[in-house]
Scaffold this motif. Sequence first.
Motif, PDB file in Angstrom:
ATOM      1  N   UNK A  36      36.828  32.136  42.750  1.00  0.00           N
ATOM      2  CA  UNK A  36      36.069  33.253  43.313  1.00  0.00           C
ATOM      3  C   UNK A  36      35.381  32.859  44.614  1.00  0.00           C
ATOM      4  N   UNK A  37      34.853  31.649  44.657  1.00  0.00           N
ATOM      5  CA  UNK A  37      34.204  31.180  45.883  1.00  0.00           C
ATOM      6  C   UNK A  37      35.216  31.046  47.012  1.00  0.00           C
ATOM      7  N   UNK A  38      36.419  30.532  46.708  1.00  0.00           N
ATOM      8  CA  UNK A  38      37.451  30.407  47.743  1.00  0.00           C
ATOM      9  C   UNK A  38      37.874  31.777  48.268  1.00  0.00           C
ATOM     10  N   UNK A  39      37.960  32.750  47.374  1.00  0.00           N
ATOM     11  CA  UNK A  39      38.312  34.117  47.800  1.00  0.00           C
ATOM     12  C   UNK A  39      37.226  34.710  48.686  1.00  0.00           C
ATOM     13  N   UNK A  40      35.973  34.475  48.350  1.00  0.00           N
ATOM     14  CA  UNK A  40      34.872  34.987  49.166  1.00  0.00           C
ATOM     15  C   UNK A  40      34.854  34.329  50.545  1.00  0.00           C
ATOM     16  N   UNK A  41      35.088  33.021  50.591  1.00  0.00           N
ATOM     17  CA  UNK A  41      35.122  32.329  51.879  1.00  0.00           C
ATOM     18  C   UNK A  41      36.277  32.821  52.748  1.00  0.00           C
ATOM     19  N   UNK A  42      37.399  33.135  52.119  1.00  0.00           N
ATOM     20  CA  UNK A  42      38.528  33.656  52.897  1.00  0.00           C
ATOM     21  C   UNK A  42      38.188  35.014  53.508  1.00  0.00           C
ATOM     22  N   UNK A  43      37.527  35.885  52.760  1.00  0.00           N
ATOM     23  CA  UNK A  43      37.137  37.194  53.292  1.00  0.00           C
ATOM     24  C   UNK A  43      36.122  37.051  54.417  1.00  0.00           C
ATOM     25  N   UNK A  44      35.200  36.094  54.276  1.00  0.00           N
ATOM     26  CA  UNK A  44      34.203  35.890  55.344  1.00  0.00           C
ATOM     27  C   UNK A  44      34.872  35.422  56.631  1.00  0.00           C
ATOM     28  N   UNK A  45      35.844  34.518  56.513  1.00  0.00           N
ATOM     29  CA  UNK A  45      36.542  34.040  57.710  1.00  0.00           C
ATOM     30  C   UNK A  45      37.345  35.160  58.363  1.00  0.00           C
ATOM     31  N   UNK A 153      48.879  49.070  38.304  1.00  0.00           N
ATOM     32  CA  UNK A 153      47.472  49.315  38.604  1.00  0.00           C
ATOM     33  C   UNK A 153      46.556  48.778  37.507  1.00  0.00           C
ATOM     34  N   UNK A 154      47.016  47.787  36.766  1.00  0.00           N
ATOM     35  CA  UNK A 154      46.200  47.218  35.696  1.00  0.00           C
ATOM     36  C   UNK A 154      45.020  46.451  36.290  1.00  0.00           C
ATOM     37  N   UNK A 155      43.826  46.590  35.712  1.00  0.00           N
ATOM     38  CA  UNK A 155      42.655  45.864  36.254  1.00  0.00           C
ATOM     39  C   UNK A 155      42.797  44.362  36.048  1.00  0.00           C
ATOM     40  N   UNK A 156      42.327  43.603  37.038  1.00  0.00           N
ATOM     41  CA  UNK A 156      42.381  42.148  36.989  1.00  0.00           C
ATOM     42  C   UNK A 156      41.025  41.582  37.371  1.00  0.00           C
ATOM     43  N   UNK A 157      40.754  40.374  36.912  1.00  0.00           N
ATOM     44  CA  UNK A 157      39.461  39.744  37.198  1.00  0.00           C
ATOM     45  C   UNK A 157      39.316  39.436  38.685  1.00  0.00           C
ATOM     46  N   UNK A 158      40.367  38.937  39.322  1.00  0.00           N
ATOM     47  CA  UNK A 158      40.338  38.606  40.746  1.00  0.00           C
ATOM     48  C   UNK A 158      41.769  38.443  41.229  1.00  0.00           C
ATOM     49  N   UNK A 159      41.911  38.117  42.521  1.00  0.00           N
ATOM     50  CA  UNK A 159      43.232  37.974  43.110  1.00  0.00           C
ATOM     51  C   UNK A 159      43.975  36.743  42.593  1.00  0.00           C
ATOM     52  N   UNK A 160      43.239  35.711  42.198  1.00  0.00           N
ATOM     53  CA  UNK A 160      43.912  34.490  41.756  1.00  0.00           C
ATOM     54  C   UNK A 160      44.662  34.692  40.441  1.00  0.00           C
ATOM     55  N   UNK A 161      44.345  35.767  39.711  1.00  0.00           N
ATOM     56  CA  UNK A 161      45.024  36.013  38.443  1.00  0.00           C
ATOM     57  C   UNK A 161      46.483  36.410  38.677  1.00  0.00           C
ATOM     58  N   UNK A 162      46.813  36.911  39.863  1.00  0.00           N
ATOM     59  CA  UNK A 162      48.182  37.334  40.142  1.00  0.00           C
ATOM     60  C   UNK A 162      49.169  36.176  40.101  1.00  0.00           C
ATOM     61  N   UNK A 163      48.693  34.954  40.263  1.00  0.00           N
ATOM     62  CA  UNK A 163      49.568  33.786  40.261  1.00  0.00           C
ATOM     63  C   UNK A 163      49.500  33.020  38.944  1.00  0.00           C
ATOM     64  N   UNK A 164      48.972  33.648  37.914  1.00  0.00           N
ATOM     65  CA  UNK A 164      48.829  32.978  36.620  1.00  0.00           C
ATOM     66  C   UNK A 164      49.653  33.712  35.570  1.00  0.00           C
ATOM     67  N   UNK A 165      50.183  32.939  34.638  1.00  0.00           N
ATOM     68  CA  UNK A 165      50.901  33.513  33.503  1.00  0.00           C
ATOM     69  C   UNK A 165      49.886  33.922  32.435  1.00  0.00           C
ATOM     70  N   UNK A 166      49.616  35.213  32.352  1.00  0.00           N
ATOM     71  CA  UNK A 166      48.632  35.725  31.407  1.00  0.00           C
ATOM     72  C   UNK A 166      49.325  36.640  30.407  1.00  0.00           C
ATOM     73  N   UNK A 167      48.657  36.884  29.301  1.00  0.00           N
ATOM     74  CA  UNK A 167      49.168  37.777  28.262  1.00  0.00           C
ATOM     75  C   UNK A 167      48.500  39.135  28.420  1.00  0.00           C
ATOM     76  N   UNK A 168      49.267  40.149  28.733  1.00  0.00           N
ATOM     77  CA  UNK A 168      48.728  41.497  28.918  1.00  0.00           C
ATOM     78  C   UNK A 168      48.673  42.197  27.560  1.00  0.00           C
ATOM     79  N   UNK A 169      47.535  42.824  27.305  1.00  0.00           N
ATOM     80  CA  UNK A 169      47.342  43.575  26.062  1.00  0.00           C
ATOM     81  C   UNK A 169      46.778  44.955  26.388  1.00  0.00           C
ATOM     82  N   UNK A 170      47.594  45.856  26.942  1.00  0.00           N
ATOM     83  CA  UNK A 170      47.101  47.214  27.226  1.00  0.00           C
ATOM     84  C   UNK A 170      46.815  47.971  25.948  1.00  0.00           C
TER      85      UNK A 170
END
Length: 252
Positions: A36-45, A153-170
């Motif tokens: 989350x901190x890395x994502x915030x720093x990227x947006x600030x830059x 359009x499923x909600x995600x915790x942050x952008x870094x979750x897109x590169x992780x293998x997670x188990x979706x439980x809609x």
Amino acid sequence: FFTTPSMGKGLAFLNLKFFHPGNKDNQRRKWEALQRDAEMQRKIKERELELEQEKQISDTRKLLFEQEMGANSQEYRKEVLKEQVSFLYNPPPGYKKQIEKERKKVEEEGRLKEWQHAMEQMTKDERRLAEREMESGLSVHERNVRRFEFLKNAPMAAEYVKDMEVTHKPFGMMVRNVRCLKCGKWGHRIHDRECTMNEYDPLSQPQPQKSQQQQHRNHNNNHDATDTATLTAATTVPPTDDKQEKDPLNAM
């Protein structure tokens, strides 16, 4: 995740405590916080870069007006005054990203149509190989969205979750990472009743009618049970009365 030096066998149980940095939950929380901190720093830059570009454009316009018309000209003064309220004419935040996103979406739809047209002319084995090669170049989120459209359009915790293998439980749905060999869709197998090309559905089949022999057998069983109940009721001895009169001969 981050790892900590292993302890001796006598203190290894401390890794299971909630306060220890070697706990897996604590390592996961630390890793998520760093992401989350890395994502915030990227947006600030990115925002600092945009402000720097806007400042360079404004300085360039002022320099051109000053060189062509002079610092005391009316046009130059208008440009200086306009710069103070130039933010009113700037596009809203996120507008450029939205335009770029829509442009990429149109290009992606065009490439998808071309790819589908090329897939129709391939054999079954060639299509499987082409799909496998195509999915190897996608991210985890893009691959899941291609297989299951409702995850787009499923909600995600942050952008870094897109590169992780997670188990979706809609809610109310089950995500099965399997593919049907008959219809080619993801989420079910070839003999499951969810398949649109599967004609057999055990829930929609009518109940089989009972044969005449079975109906006659059931009727005889019911009749025998009725006769048995009647015979039992007829042979039942009525209860004796305790207040019957005593025999005078026995009394003597």
